[in-house]
Design a protein around this motif. Structure first.
Motif, short mmCIF file in Angstrom:
data_model
loop_
_atom_site.label_atom_id
_atom_site.label_comp_id
_atom_site.label_asym_id
_atom_site.label_seq_id
_atom_site.Cartn_x
_atom_site.Cartn_y
_atom_site.Cartn_z
N LEU A 58 0.88 -1.16 0.00
CA LEU A 58 0.00 0.00 0.00
C LEU A 58 0.92 1.22 0.00
CD1 LEU A 58 -2.79 1.25 0.08
CD2 LEU A 58 -2.78 1.01 2.57
N LEU A 59 1.30 1.63 -1.19
CA LEU A 59 2.34 2.64 -1.37
C LEU A 59 1.98 3.96 -0.70
CD1 LEU A 59 5.07 2.73 -2.89
CD2 LEU A 59 3.86 3.77 -4.80
N SER A 60 0.72 4.34 -0.78
CA SER A 60 0.28 5.63 -0.27
C SER A 60 0.34 5.72 1.25
CB SER A 60 -1.14 5.94 -0.76
OG SER A 60 -2.01 4.85 -0.49
N ALA A 61 0.44 4.57 1.94
CA ALA A 61 0.47 4.58 3.40
C ALA A 61 1.88 4.31 3.95
CB ALA A 61 -0.49 3.52 3.95
N MET A 62 2.84 4.08 3.07
CA MET A 62 4.19 3.75 3.52
C MET A 62 4.94 5.01 3.94
SD MET A 62 5.27 0.96 0.59
CE MET A 62 6.92 0.67 1.24
#
Length: 213
Positions: free
Chosen positions: A60-64
């Protein structure tokens, strides 16, 4: 995706939903200011969306956190930016070799030279970016984007400053890497001939996906 400017808020992307299947090639086209480059930056984790989410495989790239996104980018992504974005204090070959090292691989001079030769810039390998033309810098940037065999290549106008022969060299090399390594290739372009060499062409207008063309 929204930005705040002196003249007020700007909605660069508006309700965009996009799925790119692994191992495919996709072109994103549309007029200037339609959100194409912003879309590419979000796909690569270079920008964080103000709403929604971005998934790349299991991530989940947007939460990393940014350090984790950076590590993922270095190993698994290859980027070609409009301006090239080469390190000004490194030569052409050093710029390419640095990407391999950042990805955790050994710097292989022979591989770097082979890529530069395939792009017809091997004679410039010891020159610094400010000694290169815009088109030459762009070709070095393409070599840098694929030297570490990334699984995902994101290219923003990779042929914008190139002549006809160089356009063909760059597109052939990107498609060759895509085919040989099964890499996912996403290209933002104004060049319809380049776009039509991808398996899918998507159009953006005013921050929205207008669908396939």
């Amino acid at each position: 995706m929204r930005y705040t400017t002196a003249s007020g808020p700007i909605r660069a992307l508006d309700g965009v939903t996009m799925t790119v299947e692994p191992g495919t090639s996709v072109a994103i086209v549309g007029p200037s200011g339609s959100g194409k480059s912003t879309r590419l930056g979000i796909l690569g984790g270079l920008e964080t969306p103000t709403s929604g989410e971005v998934r790349v495989g299991p991530h989940l790239l947007s939460a990393m956190a940014e350090p984790d996104r950076a590590a993922l980018r270095r190993r698994h992504f290859g980027f070609v930016f409009q301006a090239g974005n080469l390190q000004p204090f490194l030569t052409a070959s050093e710029n390419v070799g640095l990407q391999a090292v950042l990805a955790g691989l050994a710097d292989e001079p022979a591989q770097t030279r082979a890529l530069l030769e395939s792009l017809d810039v091997i004679s410039l390998e010891r020159r610094f970016p400010d000694e290169l033309s815009g088109g030459q810098r762009q070709r070095v940037a393409v070599a840098r984007a694929i030297v570490h065999n990334p699984g995902i290549i994101l290219a923003d106008e990779p042929t914008g400053s190139l002549d006809g022969a160089s356009v063909n060299r760059v597109v052939e090399l990107l498609l060759q890497h895509h085919a040989t390594h099964g890499a996912t290739l996403v290209v933002v372009t104004h060049d319809r001939a380049v776009a039509e060499r991808m398996s899918t062409v998507l159009e953006m207008r005013a921050g929205r996906m207008a669908g396939p063309t």
